[in-house]
Design a protein around this motif. Structure first.
Motif, PDB file in Angstrom:
ATOM      1  N   PRO A 232       0.637   2.125  10.002  1.00 60.45           N
ATOM      2  CA  PRO A 232       0.932   1.793   8.599  1.00 60.45           C
ATOM      3  C   PRO A 232      -0.089   0.842   7.988  1.00 60.45           C
ATOM      4  CG  PRO A 232       2.912   1.600   9.934  1.00 60.45           C
ATOM      5  CD  PRO A 232       1.765   1.750  10.884  1.00 60.45           C
ATOM      6  N   ILE A 233      -0.706   0.027   8.832  1.00 65.31           N
ATOM      7  CA  ILE A 233      -1.741  -0.886   8.364  1.00 65.31           C
ATOM      8  C   ILE A 233      -3.101  -0.212   8.396  1.00 65.31           C
ATOM      9  CG2 ILE A 233      -2.920  -3.065   8.893  1.00 65.31           C
ATOM     10  CD1 ILE A 233      -0.202  -4.005  10.084  1.00 65.31           C
ATOM     11  N   GLN A 234      -3.325   0.634   9.393  1.00 60.78           N
ATOM     12  CA  GLN A 234      -4.628   1.267   9.561  1.00 60.78           C
ATOM     13  C   GLN A 234      -4.854   2.433   8.599  1.00 60.78           C
ATOM     14  OE1 GLN A 234      -3.915   2.177  13.638  1.00 60.78           O
ATOM     15  NE2 GLN A 234      -4.731   0.242  14.422  1.00 60.78           N
ATOM     16  N   GLU A 235      -3.802   3.207   8.317  1.00 59.80           N
ATOM     17  CA  GLU A 235      -3.939   4.398   7.477  1.00 59.80           C
ATOM     18  C   GLU A 235      -2.812   4.481   6.447  1.00 59.80           C
ATOM     19  OE1 GLU A 235      -6.301   6.596   7.351  1.00 59.80           O
ATOM     20  OE2 GLU A 235      -7.483   6.106   9.127  1.00 59.80           O
ATOM     21  N   PRO A 236      -2.615   3.467   5.615  1.00 60.56           N
ATOM     22  CA  PRO A 236      -1.464   3.474   4.703  1.00 60.56           C
ATOM     23  C   PRO A 236      -1.494   4.593   3.672  1.00 60.56           C
ATOM     24  CG  PRO A 236      -2.965   1.679   4.163  1.00 60.56           C
ATOM     25  CD  PRO A 236      -3.415   2.240   5.471  1.00 60.56           C
ATOM     26  N   THR A 237      -2.659   4.886   3.122  1.00 62.35           N
ATOM     27  CA  THR A 237      -2.738   5.928   2.103  1.00 62.35           C
ATOM     28  C   THR A 237      -2.434   7.298   2.689  1.00 62.35           C
ATOM     29  OG1 THR A 237      -4.366   4.659   0.839  1.00 62.35           O
ATOM     30  CG2 THR A 237      -4.210   7.018   0.377  1.00 62.35           C
ATOM     31  N   ARG A 238      -3.010   7.585   3.840  1.00 58.57           N
ATOM     32  CA  ARG A 238      -2.761   8.868   4.502  1.00 58.57           C
ATOM     33  C   ARG A 238      -1.276   9.023   4.824  1.00 58.57           C
ATOM     34  NH1 ARG A 238      -6.198  12.026   8.698  1.00 58.57           N
ATOM     35  NH2 ARG A 238      -7.789  10.585   7.987  1.00 58.57           N
ATOM     36  N   ILE A 239      -0.680   7.961   5.321  1.00 59.82           N
ATOM     37  CA  ILE A 239       0.744   8.009   5.664  1.00 59.82           C
ATOM     38  C   ILE A 239       1.594   8.213   4.418  1.00 59.82           C
ATOM     39  CG2 ILE A 239       2.668   6.521   6.381  1.00 59.82           C
ATOM     40  CD1 ILE A 239       0.858   5.554   8.639  1.00 59.82           C
ATOM     41  N   ALA A 240       1.316   7.460   3.365  1.00 61.93           N
ATOM     42  CA  ALA A 240       2.100   7.585   2.131  1.00 61.93           C
ATOM     43  C   ALA A 240       2.002   8.984   1.559  1.00 61.93           C
ATOM     44  CB  ALA A 240       1.630   6.555   1.111  1.00 61.93           C
ATOM     45  N   GLU A 241       0.808   9.539   1.518  1.00 64.21           N
ATOM     46  CA  GLU A 241       0.627  10.873   0.956  1.00 64.21           C
ATOM     47  C   GLU A 241       1.305  11.933   1.829  1.00 64.21           C
ATOM     48  OE1 GLU A 241      -3.606  11.121   0.563  1.00 64.21           O
ATOM     49  OE2 GLU A 241      -3.627  10.031  -1.364  1.00 64.21           O
TER      50      GLU A 241
ATOM     51  N   ASN B 291       0.800  -1.230   0.000  1.00 64.96           N
ATOM     52  CA  ASN B 291       0.000   0.000   0.000  1.00 64.96           C
ATOM     53  C   ASN B 291       0.832   1.279   0.000  1.00 64.96           C
ATOM     54  OD1 ASN B 291      -2.562  -1.338   0.142  1.00 64.96           O
ATOM     55  ND2 ASN B 291      -2.133  -1.807   2.281  1.00 64.96           N
ATOM     56  N   ILE B 292       1.815   1.355   0.878  1.00 65.42           N
ATOM     57  CA  ILE B 292       2.581   2.588   1.033  1.00 65.42           C
ATOM     58  C   ILE B 292       3.606   2.748  -0.080  1.00 65.42           C
ATOM     59  CG2 ILE B 292       4.220   3.805   2.513  1.00 65.42           C
ATOM     60  CD1 ILE B 292       2.741   2.623   4.919  1.00 65.42           C
ATOM     61  N   ALA B 293       4.375   1.700  -0.351  1.00 64.79           N
ATOM     62  CA  ALA B 293       5.454   1.787  -1.340  1.00 64.79           C
ATOM     63  C   ALA B 293       4.972   2.151  -2.744  1.00 64.79           C
ATOM     64  CB  ALA B 293       6.246   0.475  -1.370  1.00 64.79           C
ATOM     65  N   PRO B 294       3.864   1.577  -3.232  1.00 65.65           N
ATOM     66  CA  PRO B 294       3.420   1.955  -4.587  1.00 65.65           C
ATOM     67  C   PRO B 294       3.098   3.437  -4.738  1.00 65.65           C
ATOM     68  CG  PRO B 294       2.374  -0.090  -3.912  1.00 65.65           C
ATOM     69  CD  PRO B 294       3.070   0.462  -2.694  1.00 65.65           C
ATOM     70  N   ILE B 295       2.590   4.059  -3.681  1.00 65.21           N
ATOM     71  CA  ILE B 295       2.305   5.493  -3.744  1.00 65.21           C
ATOM     72  C   ILE B 295       3.606   6.290  -3.768  1.00 65.21           C
ATOM     73  CG2 ILE B 295       1.251   7.441  -2.519  1.00 65.21           C
ATOM     74  CD1 ILE B 295      -0.865   5.465  -1.480  1.00 65.21           C
ATOM     75  N   LEU B 296       4.558   5.889  -2.920  1.00 68.96           N
ATOM     76  CA  LEU B 296       5.859   6.566  -2.916  1.00 68.96           C
ATOM     77  C   LEU B 296       6.559   6.386  -4.256  1.00 68.96           C
ATOM     78  CD1 LEU B 296       7.244   5.594   0.622  1.00 68.96           C
ATOM     79  CD2 LEU B 296       6.042   7.670  -0.044  1.00 68.96           C
ATOM     80  N   ALA B 297       6.367   5.223  -4.885  1.00 72.44           N
ATOM     81  CA  ALA B 297       7.066   4.918  -6.133  1.00 72.44           C
ATOM     82  C   ALA B 297       6.549   5.740  -7.314  1.00 72.44           C
ATOM     83  CB  ALA B 297       6.940   3.430  -6.454  1.00 72.44           C
ATOM     84  N   GLN B 298       5.447   6.422  -7.151  1.00 72.58           N
ATOM     85  CA  GLN B 298       4.995   7.354  -8.187  1.00 72.58           C
ATOM     86  C   GLN B 298       5.925   8.561  -8.289  1.00 72.58           C
ATOM     87  OE1 GLN B 298       0.858   8.365  -7.489  1.00 72.58           O
ATOM     88  NE2 GLN B 298       0.337   6.238  -7.051  1.00 72.58           N
ATOM     89  N   HIS B 299       6.760   8.756  -7.263  1.00 72.83           N
ATOM     90  CA  HIS B 299       7.641   9.925  -7.208  1.00 72.83           C
ATOM     91  C   HIS B 299       9.117   9.565  -7.016  1.00 72.83           C
ATOM     92  CE1 HIS B 299       3.986  12.377  -6.547  1.00 72.83           C
ATOM     93  NE2 HIS B 299       3.598  11.347  -5.813  1.00 72.83           N
ATOM     94  N   PHE B 300       9.385   8.409  -6.394  1.00 74.89           N
ATOM     95  CA  PHE B 300      10.746   8.083  -5.966  1.00 74.89           C
ATOM     96  C   PHE B 300      11.125   6.653  -6.331  1.00 74.89           C
ATOM     97  CE2 PHE B 300       8.720  10.810  -2.708  1.00 74.89           C
ATOM     98  CZ  PHE B 300       9.503  11.951  -2.829  1.00 74.89           C
TER      99      PHE B 300
END
Length: 260
Positions: free
Chosen positions: A236-245, A40-49
């Motif tokens: 990280p499990i409860q709010e992965p999108t919020r954390i990634a953004e 969940n978190i890594a794919p969002i970060l990978a849009q930029h990094f």
């Protein structure tokens, strides 16, 4: 399954978006593995990094090791990994005990950390916190299975579950991990005297037992800001999108020190 050899030890890593100019390294907590970020978190970060995740020793698919779970060894492991991947400077994210590893790495080699995110790092001196983190860590397998199933539509088999349980039993019962963690109980005192020049973001659950540590770290680290996320130690499990953004925003915006 990418396995690399570092100092004659096998380390499992995963990388996303290798062509990006800037790299984020993600450190998971004790008794979990890189999957806490992977789905969940890594794919969002990978849009930029460029995103690098790795399993700590004796975790996930990395090699089992009996000793060397103190922060000096764990931070050195990370720096050796960065050297192997030829990463001169990175954005660094650490969760739970991985947050302490990130802090130790920043103390040992501040020039190599561009920005720092500490997520739910505990106070190693707090025995209650250690016990609660251990409890959350055991529950992590259940979250992992649910996440794995929801993401890939493939349910983890009984054999894999048993393998994971054996791995964590090995960590609890056969390695120096608990002893090494206890020896780090005064680590936060190092923060009082450390020079951490990089901008730092502290992410803590609003209902987490570790929240007081985040509030304390904010007062000790010159360039730190604290953001509370709905949830407890398992944000990280409860709010992965919020954390990634939140992490993306922090890494992509110019830091301006608040002198007020």
């Amino acid at each position: 399954m990418p396995i690399i050899d570092i100092n004659n030890k096998k380390v499992h890593i995963q990388e996303l978006n290798k062509v990006a100019k800037q790299t984020v390294v993600l450190i998971h907590g004790m008794f979990s593995n890189l999957s806490v970020y992977y789905f969940n978190i890594a794919p969002i970060l990978a849009q930029h990094f460029h995103v690098v995740m790795y399993d700590l020793k004796s975790h996930g698919m990395s090699e089992r090791v009996l000793t060397g779970y103190d922060l000096d060894h764990m931070a050195t492991d990370l720096l050796d990994l960065m050297d192997h991947l030829q990463l001169e400077q990175v954005f660094l994210v650490g969760y739970s005990f991985g947050g302490l590893i990130a802090l130790k790495t920043a103390i040992l080699s501040p020039s190599r950390i561009q920005k720092l995110v500490i997520m739910e790092a505990p106070d190693p001196q707090d025995e209650k916190a250690r016990d609660i983190i251990e409890e959350y860590s055991k529950e992590f397998l259940e979250h992992y299975v649910a996440n794995f199933t929801d993401t890939t539509k493939v349910k983890m088999g009984k054999r894999q579950m048993e393998k994971n349980h054996r791995q964590y039993e090995f960590l609890f019962q056969q390695t120096s991990i608990k002893t090494d963690m206890v020896t780090e109980k005064h680590f936060l005192e190092d923060i009082r005297h450390a020079q951490l020049p990089m901008p730092s973001l502290l992410l803590y659950g609003a209902d987490s037992n570790c929240r007081p540590t985040g509030e304390w770290l904010k007062e000790q680290i010159n360039h730190a800001s604290l953001k509370l996320i709905p949830g407890d130690h398992n944000i990280p499990i409860q709010e992965p999108t919020r954390i990634a953004e939140t992490i993306v925003h922090f890494f992509t915006n110019i830091f301006i020190k608040n002198y007020g």
